[in-house]
Design an enzyme around this catalytic site. Structure first.
Site, short mmCIF file in Angstrom:
data_model
loop_
_atom_site.label_atom_id
_atom_site.label_comp_id
_atom_site.label_asym_id
_atom_site.label_seq_id
_atom_site.Cartn_x
_atom_site.Cartn_y
_atom_site.Cartn_z
CG ASN A 39 -4.87 3.60 7.91
OD1 ASN A 39 -4.45 3.21 9.00
ND2 ASN A 39 -6.16 3.72 7.64
CD GLU A 41 -8.43 7.55 6.95
OE1 GLU A 41 -9.16 8.34 7.60
OE2 GLU A 41 -8.77 6.40 6.63
CB CYS A 50 -2.34 2.11 1.98
SG CYS A 50 -3.92 2.20 1.11
CD GLU A 52 -1.50 -2.45 2.82
OE1 GLU A 52 -1.75 -1.26 3.15
OE2 GLU A 52 -2.38 -3.30 2.63
CB CYS A 83 -6.16 -1.17 -1.65
SG CYS A 83 -4.71 -0.14 -1.95
CB CYS A 86 -1.30 -1.77 -1.15
SG CYS A 86 -1.39 -0.15 -0.35
N1 THU Z 1 -6.20 1.01 3.78
C1 THU Z 1 -4.91 0.61 4.00
O1 THU Z 1 -4.17 1.23 4.76
N2 THU Z 1 -4.48 -0.50 3.35
C2 THU Z 1 -5.25 -1.26 2.51
O2 THU Z 1 -4.73 -2.10 1.81
C3 THU Z 1 -6.70 -1.05 2.49
C4 THU Z 1 -7.12 0.34 2.87
C5 THU Z 1 -6.67 2.22 4.45
C6 THU Z 1 -6.82 3.42 3.54
C7 THU Z 1 -7.83 4.26 4.28
O3 THU Z 1 -7.13 5.06 5.22
C8 THU Z 1 -8.67 3.24 5.04
O4 THU Z 1 -7.95 2.02 5.02
C9 THU Z 1 -10.05 3.01 4.43
O5 THU Z 1 -9.96 2.70 3.08
#
Ligand code: THU
Length: 130
Positions: A39, A41, A50, A52, A83, A86
């Protein structure tokens, strides 16, 4: 090295200063290649991506598009599920029977299929009348 190990390795590179929740993802394709993502941000929160999504982008950029296996890992109490967004992104490049292994950094894993994660998925066949 397992696909979960690959995901754990790339998770270390996550840029997650806002949530402090680092996620790693690894995709193995039908050709046998592995693509990694973490991920990333952003201070403008909705611009974050994310793990994925990063792995899928790397796969597509390399010219591939047939997912055979997925692993995703985070430091959480239970194996981390992709999520909703994803799940749809994975389903674009994977059949319903493709295994998705969710993991924790403590070593717990749970493997389900893409169809388990996204029952009743919206697919190209829903646009047959267009
Ligand atoms: N996140 C992912 O990278 N993949 C997921 O499927 C769940 C959430 C990340 C997004 C964000 O940077 C952090 O987790 C908190 O939501």
């Amino acid at each position: 090295m397992s696909l979960v190990d690959d995901a754990a390795r790339v998770r270390e590179n996550a840029h997650a200063p806002y949530s402090r929740f680092k996620v790693g993802a690894a995709i193995r394709t039908s050709a046998g290649n592995v693509y990694l993502g973490c991920n990333v941000e952003n201070v403008a929160y909705p611009e974050g991506t994310c793990a994925e999504a990063g792995a899928i982008a790397a796969m597509v950029a390399a010219g591939e598009g047939d997912i055979a296996e997925v692993a995703v890992i985070a430091d959480c109490p239970n194996p981390v599920p992709p999520c909703g967004g994803c799940r749809q992104k994975i389903a674009e490049f994977a059949s319903g029977s493709v295994p998705v292994t969710m993991a924790t950094t403590a070593g717990a894993t749970r493997t389900v299929t893409v169809a388990d994660l996204l029952p009743g998925a919206f697919g190209a066949d829903h646009m047959d009348k267009v």
